[in-house]
Write an enzyme that holds these catalytic residues in place. Structure first.
Site, PDB file in Angstrom:
ATOM      1  N   GLU A  59      -6.628  -2.013   3.768  1.00 27.28           N
ATOM      2  CA  GLU A  59      -5.012  -1.709   4.179  1.00 27.28           C
ATOM      3  C   GLU A  59      -4.506  -0.443   4.142  1.00 27.28           C
ATOM      4  O   GLU A  59      -3.592  -0.154   5.147  1.00 27.28           O
ATOM      5  CB  GLU A  59      -4.144  -2.474   3.091  1.00 27.28           C
ATOM      6  CG  GLU A  59      -3.083  -3.065   3.294  1.00 27.28           C
ATOM      7  CD  GLU A  59      -2.395  -3.682   1.935  1.00 27.28           C
ATOM      8  OE1 GLU A  59      -3.135  -3.943   1.023  1.00 27.28           O
ATOM      9  OE2 GLU A  59      -1.246  -3.863   1.975  1.00 27.28           O
ATOM     10  N   ASP A  60      -5.072   0.569   3.470  1.00 29.64           N
ATOM     11  CA  ASP A  60      -4.522   1.899   3.487  1.00 29.64           C
ATOM     12  C   ASP A  60      -5.444   2.968   4.193  1.00 29.64           C
ATOM     13  O   ASP A  60      -4.891   3.942   4.270  1.00 29.64           O
ATOM     14  CB  ASP A  60      -4.151   2.482   2.047  1.00 29.64           C
ATOM     15  CG  ASP A  60      -3.284   1.383   1.450  1.00 29.64           C
ATOM     16  OD1 ASP A  60      -2.552   0.766   1.997  1.00 29.64           O
ATOM     17  OD2 ASP A  60      -3.357   1.376   0.118  1.00 29.64           O
TER      18      ASP A  60
END
Ligand code: MN
Length: 476
Positions: A59-60
């Site tokens: 996600e990051d």
């Protein structure tokens, strides 16, 4: 001792998150490392721990799911993907007050995400626990939002999985942010009551120890401290009357086997008078989350009220650590059955997890699933009903049409003249059921009635109605 695979995951995540900082200013990698530590303490399997280390990478960072799969295999990738998707399903929901999905579609998405693999939920819980432990670093409005969400979604989830220790920590920590004043007041109250009862509790412990020693019973005796949040909920139930709370003081007795549990119960009752209606056999009839124990509340000759909880070591371990404990006990390694969602050796009370997973699998394949047939044990004390427009409203199990009406708006509540359930005229004292479509009929001329108090289940609706009744009396 850490495996080579876990070491490799730590290196991988450290590199991926390089340069990223948490709100507190510390390196971001501290977060996944803390999640790893929690999952290890819970006794989770290696794949889950690795997925915990990697849970924020896709996600990051620039890491892709493909990278995770190549480096750590399909299962880890599957788990990381589940955690990522769960995040996406949640952000699709508006704000915390309407967190529980508002439309069928969101509900399905949440179910699919939840059902993907139970270990995804466990990683999510570890993630939330660490975020909550470090919540201080966030701005106050975010603190409140996350704390409230934890209280309404994650703590009940921990309870569903019978992870008692986790539930208490999540709930108390969150509550201290949601309502700091009340938290402090109740915490002090607990301390005060415990202090004042210390001496007699000591004496009771002495009496029990002597009794059980005389019978040559192997046992562990310990006090259980009431959690702040559970006291808060109880106080609301009993109109803030501390005198009606009987489980302030509780003693736990842990013994070797089930027969001894019942023997100890009998012995306690021969020593002190049990309070009628407060003997609970959760061994023969476990709670829905699998919790087992014998409970009894007794009154001592000097009028001290004490609750006893009697259980075996295994039941205790399970009550504290829940689903995580059963992973630990079974040393459930990855099997083909597991991958397909057929978890073996789960306590029968947790078979709903299998049910949820097979439903999720069917949904993923595009097959139709009859939601009515699916037991939504995850939200066992909640029901979901629809407005005629299709919005989903969640209510506690036992709610009736007036609860629904007041939940929509107190102005709708006060003008209720009737209700249609699933298109048919029904009664105001009819208990609502999961997936009912509820249409409230109103009239401007209607005023709230005293008798409605009998047709209300939720504290919220009761409070609103009382306010309206008081106002009417004042006007007369
Ligand atoms: Mn995270």
């Amino acid at each position: 001792m850490e495996s080579e695979r876990i070491k490799k995951a730590v290196e991988f995540a450290t590199k991926a998150h390089e340069g990223q900082l948490r709100k507190s200013g510390e390196p971001f990698i501290n977060h996944p490392l803390a999640v790893k530590k929690i999952l290890t303490e819970w006794g989770m399997d290696e794949d889950t721990i690795i997925a915990g280390v990697l849970h924020d990478t896709v996600e990051d960072t620039s890491v892709t799911l493909e990278d995770v799969k190549n480096e750590f295999g399909e299962t880890v990738a599957f788990l990381v993907d589940g955690v990522t998707k769960l995040g996406a399903a949640r952000s699709g929901m508006r704000d915390i007050d309407t967190y529980l999905p508002e439309t069928r579609d969101n509900f399905l998405r949440l179910m699919i995400a939840l059902g993907a693999d139970i270990r995804v939920l466990i990683i999510k819980l570890a993630d939330r626990l660490h975020n909550l432990r470090t919540l201080k670093a966030l701005p106050p409005d975010k603190q409140k939002k996350i704390a409230k969400e934890t209280l309404e979604v994650f703590a009940p989830l921990a309870d569903r999985l019978n992870m008692g220790q986790l539930r208490v920590e999540l709930a108390d920590l969150s509550f201290s942010y949601v309502d700091p004043k009340r938290y402090k007041y109740l915490k002090d109250l607990i301390e005060k009551i415990n202090k004042s009862g210390e001496k007699s509790l000591h004496r009771i412990e002495g009496e029990i120890t002597e009794l059980l020693n005389k019978e040559k019973i192997n046992f562990e005796l310990s006090g259980r401290v009431k959690s702040v949040y559970s006291l808060h909920k109880k106080m609301a139930k009993y109109n803030q009357n501390v005198g009606e709370i009987y489980d302030f003081t509780a003693l736990r007795i842990i013994v070797d086997d089930i027969t001894t549990c019942y023997l100890v119960l009998g012995l306690i009752h021969s020593l002190y008078t049990p309070l009628g209606g407060r003997i609970k056999d959760y061994i023969a009839l476990p709670k829905q989350n699998g919790y087992q124990s014998l409970h009894t509340t007794v009154i001592t000759p000097d009028k001290k009220i004490v609750e006893f909880q009697i259980r075996t070591h295994e039941m205790h371990e399970y009550a504290e650590r829940g689903l995580a404990a059963s992973f630990y006990y079974n040393e459930q390694k990855l099997t083909e059955n597991y991958k397909e969602g057929k978890i073996q050796h789960l306590p029968t009370n947790l078979l709903w997890i299998t049910e949820l997973q097979s439903a999720a699998a069917q949904l993923r394949e595009g097959k139709k699933v009859d939601l009515n047939k699916l037991k939504l044990n995850l939200f066992a004390d909640k029901i979901f009903v629809y407005t005629p427009k299709g919005d989903i409203i969640d209510l506690p199990y036992g709610a009736m049409p007036l609860d629904f009406a007041y939940r929509l708006h107190s102005e709708i509540g006060e003008h209720v003249v009737g209700v249609k359930i699933n298109g048919k005229i029904s009664n105001l004292n009819k208990k609502l059921e999961n997936f009912d479509i509820v249409e409230i009929l109103t009239s401007k001329n209607q005023t709230p009635k005293e008798s409605w108090l009998q047709k209300i289940f939720t504290a919220h609706a009761r409070q609103k109605l009382r306010q309206q009744l008081t106002k009417i009396k004042g006007e007369k």
